[in-house]
Scaffold this active site. Structure first.
Site, PDB file in Angstrom:
ATOM      1  N   GLU A  58      38.854  52.833  38.527  1.00 35.95           N
ATOM      2  CA  GLU A  58      37.666  53.636  38.839  1.00 35.95           C
ATOM      3  C   GLU A  58      37.877  54.597  40.005  1.00 35.95           C
ATOM      4  O   GLU A  58      37.567  55.797  39.862  1.00 35.95           O
ATOM      5  CB  GLU A  58      36.462  52.728  39.121  1.00 35.95           C
ATOM      6  CG  GLU A  58      36.101  51.784  37.990  1.00 35.95           C
ATOM      7  CD  GLU A  58      36.757  50.420  38.151  1.00 35.95           C
ATOM      8  OE1 GLU A  58      37.990  50.369  38.322  1.00 35.95           O
ATOM      9  OE2 GLU A  58      36.037  49.412  38.124  1.00 35.95           O
ATOM     10  N   CYS A  81      34.436  46.024  40.135  1.00 36.54           N
ATOM     11  CA  CYS A  81      34.401  44.848  41.011  1.00 36.54           C
ATOM     12  C   CYS A  81      33.462  45.102  42.194  1.00 36.54           C
ATOM     13  O   CYS A  81      33.257  46.239  42.627  1.00 36.54           O
ATOM     14  CB  CYS A  81      35.797  44.509  41.517  1.00 36.54           C
ATOM     15  SG  CYS A  81      36.567  45.789  42.519  1.00 36.54           S
ATOM     16  N   ARG A 213      64.525  45.209  26.958  1.00 35.94           N
ATOM     17  CA  ARG A 213      65.677  46.083  26.828  1.00 35.94           C
ATOM     18  C   ARG A 213      65.329  47.263  25.913  1.00 35.94           C
ATOM     19  O   ARG A 213      65.883  47.442  24.826  1.00 35.94           O
ATOM     20  CB  ARG A 213      66.886  45.300  26.285  1.00 35.94           C
ATOM     21  CG  ARG A 213      67.277  44.155  27.204  1.00 35.94           C
ATOM     22  CD  ARG A 213      68.587  43.487  26.815  1.00 35.94           C
ATOM     23  NE  ARG A 213      68.549  42.808  25.538  1.00 35.94           N
ATOM     24  CZ  ARG A 213      68.052  41.579  25.348  1.00 35.94           C
ATOM     25  NH1 ARG A 213      67.506  40.916  26.368  1.00 35.94           N
ATOM     26  NH2 ARG A 213      68.077  41.011  24.154  1.00 35.94           N
ATOM     27  N   GLU A 296      58.212  32.531  22.614  1.00 38.29           N
ATOM     28  CA  GLU A 296      59.352  32.812  21.749  1.00 38.29           C
ATOM     29  C   GLU A 296      60.203  31.558  21.565  1.00 38.29           C
ATOM     30  O   GLU A 296      61.426  31.627  21.457  1.00 38.29           O
ATOM     31  CB  GLU A 296      60.197  33.950  22.332  1.00 38.29           C
ATOM     32  CG  GLU A 296      59.492  35.296  22.332  1.00 38.29           C
ATOM     33  CD  GLU A 296      60.447  36.451  22.569  1.00 38.29           C
ATOM     34  OE1 GLU A 296      61.500  36.491  21.903  1.00 38.29           O
ATOM     35  OE2 GLU A 296      60.139  37.296  23.423  1.00 38.29           O
TER      36      GLU A 296
END
Length: 364
Positions: A58, A81, A213, A296
């Site tokens: 913002e 916030c 990568r 993974e």
């Protein structure tokens, strides 16, 4: 709550789109997008939460707009916030800018804000509209929302399966199942995640790098997490290289911490039989600001997370190769798609990645 007009929804979607590529870069802060729009429809400022989480979206958008912010509308994907951190409250910047209207994609579930900014802006004479359950906003902030609301990260699992339903070959690491397009896609998913998680078996057998990568994105460095069991992990050249120790974390059961004292970043959680409780492991990651975790791991970790109801999205990559003899099945249960269906997942997307097929499952 003010009704959002079609134009409001389009601008919120635009704000979310500019923020999407920066997921995984804003530390513990949500990856917020903000756009300042004049009454005649001109865009005068835009901003995305900066790398590392500061400055917020913002104040960047409002500073770009400058004096043109007066009387304009601020579109922001999340309620500004209202608490002081290392930067001033964003709600104060919105009020000081002179905008006449603020459209928030969602209210902030963080108890330090939780609607207080909306009330403060309205008290200052600003018209405020707030979206509810907007798909693009929920997708953008899924990690932050999960961490705050559920006390754990949003968990996405990714698994590559051969044509004959295998993920590898017994005693052999890194069996090539998918092609280059799928590899690049996987690295992009890492780049958009706060952490990449594997189990101890994968860490021992593959010693994966788990880094990004892709040309231009090598600086992206998600936390590399190993969920350990009772067996000591070897100090491999990839996961535990000295230069990368700060980017690697081991989560172990409290009684097994001494087994991993030679590694950096060991976190102990409750568990049983030397195995860490997976819910507690994820809660520990949430406690350090991790919102999006990409799993993974192999069949063991995926099955355990599925059994515990801790996977929110599942990416199934189906390759065109066959592993054949001594293959390791993708799951100890029925076929993986059937297993996911039994647990309440539905296929929401299917597309080709080169010669491979990607199917995404989500809970309905």
């Amino acid at each position: 709550m003010t009704q959002l007009a079609p134009a409001d929804l389009r601008w919120l979607e635009a704000a979310a789109r500019i923020a999407m590529p920066y997921r995984g870069t804003t530390a513990e802060n949500p990856t917020v997008g903000a756009i300042v729009v004049c009454p005649d429809g001109r865009v005068m400022g835009r901003g995305v939460t900066a790398v590392g989480g500061r400055p917020h979206a913002e104040p960047q958008a409002l500073a770009m707009a400058g004096q043109e912010a007066k009387g304009a509308t601020l579109y922001v994907t999340l309620e500004p916030c209202t608490h002081w951190g290392r930067t001033p409250p964003c709600v104060d910047a919105a009020i000081a800018s002179g905008v006449s209207r603020v459209v928030c994609g969602a209210s902030d579930p963080d108890p330090r804000t939780a609607g207080q900014s909306i009330s403060k802006m309205r008290a200052a004479g600003i018209e405020v509209a707030v979206g509810e359950n907007l798909q693009v906003v929920e997708r953008l902030h899924e990690g932050f929302f999960s961490r705050v609301r559920r006390g754990r990260p949003f968990v996405t699992a990714k698994l590559a399966v051969s044509r004959d339903g295998m993920i590898g070959r017994t005693g052999q690491g890194n069996v090539a199942i998918t092609g280059e397009d799928a590899r690049r896609w996987t690295h992009m998913q890492r780049a958009l995640s706060d952490a990449v998680m594997v189990g101890a078996a994968t860490a021992r057998l593959d010693d994966p790098r788990l880094n990004v990568r892709l040309a231009g994105l090598e600086v992206r460095a998600p936390l590399r997490v190993v969920v350990a069991g009772r067996t000591e992990l070897p100090v491999g050249p990839n996961l535990f290289a000295t230069s990368l120790r700060e980017q690697t974390a081991i989560i172990a059961e409290n009684t097994c911490l001494d087994s991993f004292s030679q590694h950096a970043g060991v976190t102990g959680v409750v568990g049983q039989g030397g195995r860490p409780d997976l819910g507690s492991a994820l809660a520990a990651l949430a406690g350090r600001g991790i919102g999006r975790v990409l799993v993974e791991g192999g069949a063991g970790l995926n099955d355990a997370l599925l059994d515990a109801g801790l996977i929110d999205r599942f990416h199934l990559l189906q390759g065109d190769v066959e592993v054949g003899a001594r293959g390791v099945p993708a799951t100890v249960h029925s076929s993986l798609p059937e297993r996911l269906a039994e647990l309440g997942f539905s296929a929401v997307e299917s597309r080709a990645l080169g010669c491979d097929m990607l199917t995404t499952f989500e809970k309905v």
